[in-house]
Design a protein around this motif. Structure first.
Motif, short mmCIF file in Angstrom:
data_model
loop_
_atom_site.label_atom_id
_atom_site.label_comp_id
_atom_site.label_asym_id
_atom_site.label_seq_id
_atom_site.Cartn_x
_atom_site.Cartn_y
_atom_site.Cartn_z
N UNK A 1 0.84 -1.20 0.00
CA UNK A 1 0.00 0.00 0.00
C UNK A 1 0.87 1.25 0.00
N UNK A 2 0.36 2.33 -0.60
CA UNK A 2 1.11 3.59 -0.62
C UNK A 2 1.24 4.17 0.77
N UNK A 3 0.22 4.03 1.59
CA UNK A 3 0.25 4.50 2.97
C UNK A 3 -0.62 3.58 3.81
N UNK A 4 -0.37 3.48 5.11
CA UNK A 4 -1.21 2.60 5.95
C UNK A 4 -2.67 3.01 5.98
N UNK A 5 -2.96 4.29 5.75
CA UNK A 5 -4.36 4.73 5.77
C UNK A 5 -5.16 4.17 4.60
N UNK A 6 -4.46 3.85 3.49
CA UNK A 6 -5.17 3.33 2.33
C UNK A 6 -5.76 1.95 2.58
N UNK A 7 -5.13 1.17 3.45
CA UNK A 7 -5.60 -0.20 3.70
C UNK A 7 -6.13 -0.36 5.12
N UNK A 8 -6.46 0.74 5.77
CA UNK A 8 -6.95 0.66 7.15
C UNK A 8 -8.29 -0.06 7.23
N UNK A 9 -9.09 -0.01 6.17
CA UNK A 9 -10.37 -0.69 6.17
C UNK A 9 -10.34 -2.10 5.64
N UNK A 10 -9.17 -2.59 5.25
CA UNK A 10 -9.05 -3.96 4.74
C UNK A 10 -9.32 -4.95 5.87
N UNK A 11 -10.05 -6.05 5.60
CA UNK A 11 -10.36 -7.00 6.68
C UNK A 11 -9.12 -7.58 7.34
N UNK A 12 -8.05 -7.84 6.58
CA UNK A 12 -6.84 -8.41 7.18
C UNK A 12 -6.15 -7.42 8.11
N UNK A 13 -6.30 -6.13 7.83
CA UNK A 13 -5.66 -5.10 8.66
C UNK A 13 -6.59 -4.68 9.79
N UNK A 14 -7.87 -4.58 9.50
CA UNK A 14 -8.82 -4.10 10.51
C UNK A 14 -9.06 -5.13 11.60
N UNK A 15 -9.12 -6.39 11.22
CA UNK A 15 -9.39 -7.46 12.18
C UNK A 15 -8.33 -8.55 12.03
N UNK A 16 -7.16 -8.36 12.60
CA UNK A 16 -6.10 -9.36 12.47
C UNK A 16 -6.45 -10.64 13.23
N UNK A 17 -5.86 -11.72 12.79
CA UNK A 17 -6.12 -13.02 13.41
C UNK A 17 -5.45 -13.09 14.77
N UNK A 18 -6.21 -13.49 15.79
CA UNK A 18 -5.72 -13.59 17.16
C UNK A 18 -5.63 -15.06 17.51
N UNK A 19 -4.42 -15.60 17.52
CA UNK A 19 -4.24 -17.04 17.73
C UNK A 19 -4.56 -17.43 19.17
N UNK A 20 -4.21 -16.59 20.14
CA UNK A 20 -4.49 -16.93 21.54
C UNK A 20 -5.99 -16.96 21.80
N UNK A 21 -6.73 -16.02 21.22
CA UNK A 21 -8.18 -16.01 21.39
C UNK A 21 -8.81 -17.24 20.73
N UNK A 22 -8.29 -17.67 19.59
CA UNK A 22 -8.82 -18.85 18.92
C UNK A 22 -8.58 -20.11 19.74
N UNK A 23 -7.39 -20.22 20.34
CA UNK A 23 -7.10 -21.38 21.18
C UNK A 23 -8.00 -21.39 22.41
N UNK A 24 -8.20 -20.23 23.02
CA UNK A 24 -9.05 -20.15 24.20
C UNK A 24 -10.51 -20.45 23.84
N UNK A 25 -10.95 -20.01 22.68
CA UNK A 25 -12.32 -20.29 22.24
C UNK A 25 -12.54 -21.79 22.06
#
Length: 306
Positions: free
Chosen positions: A182-206
């Protein structure tokens, strides 16, 4: 001498038989068209769940006299396949002209766009001491082949990696590539991979919590139900006691000269200490936090008792 003489009963004539009351005849309903006599007798004239229409009443498709329809066993190819496999199926042919175009079910083939990276991008953004480049390449090849079905990918992966580790590696690499390109971080701030990153500890606890719930016995479920019922009883009793205490407070309401209501509380004296007590009496601490703490302590006590 008859039976009445033996029993000493008076000889009275038998009452006349009452005439049978004639039942009103039900209005005979005409059987509607398109319903068999047996079905109509079973339903009793009730409206059916689905409309029953006689096939003869349907509008038939008018076939042209010059239109000749045949069915032929013809070959076809599927554009969704990459091996150009040729299969056969029955095709409706009109006037000897077979239909043209792609296979009708090729549109149902949906593929996921997998992020690709170069060697330079890997060396610059994606190096990880827990993963080698060979393992990462194998992971992305399997992700593209099996459309991110990580349970299947974990089964086919050459080394022993858990599903959570494979997910964490894939989504961390994809997120890093999206941000790097991306040209700047603001351009991809709404991308699902950037907006909601994968949380491995939360997945293990779930998954751990879900496994605990699914592995509970009937006795444990009954204990949990008893604890919840006791917690509800404690909270209701506390609310009832608090409402009684509030209703017993000596509060009087006076109307001031401007028409506004003023609430007064009887005070023994007008000393500064009494004013401080008055101010402290008006400020009530938040009951939700204290009540939650007491309910939690009560739950622990009930659980220990059980």
């Amino acid at each position: 001498m008859d039976a009445k003489d033996i029993l000493g009963l008076p000889k009275t004539p038998l009452p006349l038989t009452q005439e049978k009351k004639s039942r009103p005849q039900k209005d005979s309903q005409r059987k509607p068209d398109g319903i068999s006599r047996e079905v109509y007798a079973l339903t009793g004239g009730l409206a059916p769940l689905m409309p029953s229409i006689d096939v003869a009443q349907l509008k038939r498709r008018i076939q042209s006299e010059n239109e000749k329809i045949t069915w032929q066993w013809l070959p076809f190819t599927n554009s969704a396949r990459k091996d150009n496999l040729q299969l056969y199926h029955w095709v409706r042919v009109v006037n000897g002209v077979p239909p043209t175009g792609d296979y009708s079910f090729a549109k149902c083939n949906k593929s996921i766009d997998i992020v690709k990276y170069t060697d330079e991008e890997y060396e610059k953004y994606l190096t990880d001491p827990m993963w080698t480049k060979k393992e990462t390449d194998q992971l992305f090849e399997l992700c593209e082949r099996f459309d991110l079905r990580f349970v299947v990918i974990a089964d086919r992966f050459p080394s022993s990696r858990t599903v959570e580790e494979l997910k964490d590696r894939y989504y961390s690499v994809a997120r890093a590539i999206v941000i790097a390109r991306a040209a700047s971080p603001a351009d991809v701030s709404g991308h699902p991979l950037v907006k909601e990153p994968y949380n491995v500890s939360q997945e293990i606890e779930r998954k751990r919590a879900l496994s605990m719930v699914l592995s509970q016995t009937k006795q444990q479920e009954r204990k949990d139900a008893e604890v919840l019922a006791e917690a509800k009883r404690i909270s209701e009793s506390r609310m009832a006691a608090r409402s009684v205490e509030e209703s017993e407070l000596p509060v009087t309401s006076n109307v001031g000269p401007e028409g506004t209501e003023r609430t007064t509380v009887p005070v023994d004296s007008a000393s500064p200490s009494s004013s401080v007590q008055f101010a402290s009496a008006n400020v009530t601490p938040p009951t939700s936090v204290a009540e939650n703490a007491t309910v939690t302590a009560s739950l622990r006590l009930v659980y220990l008792i059980n």
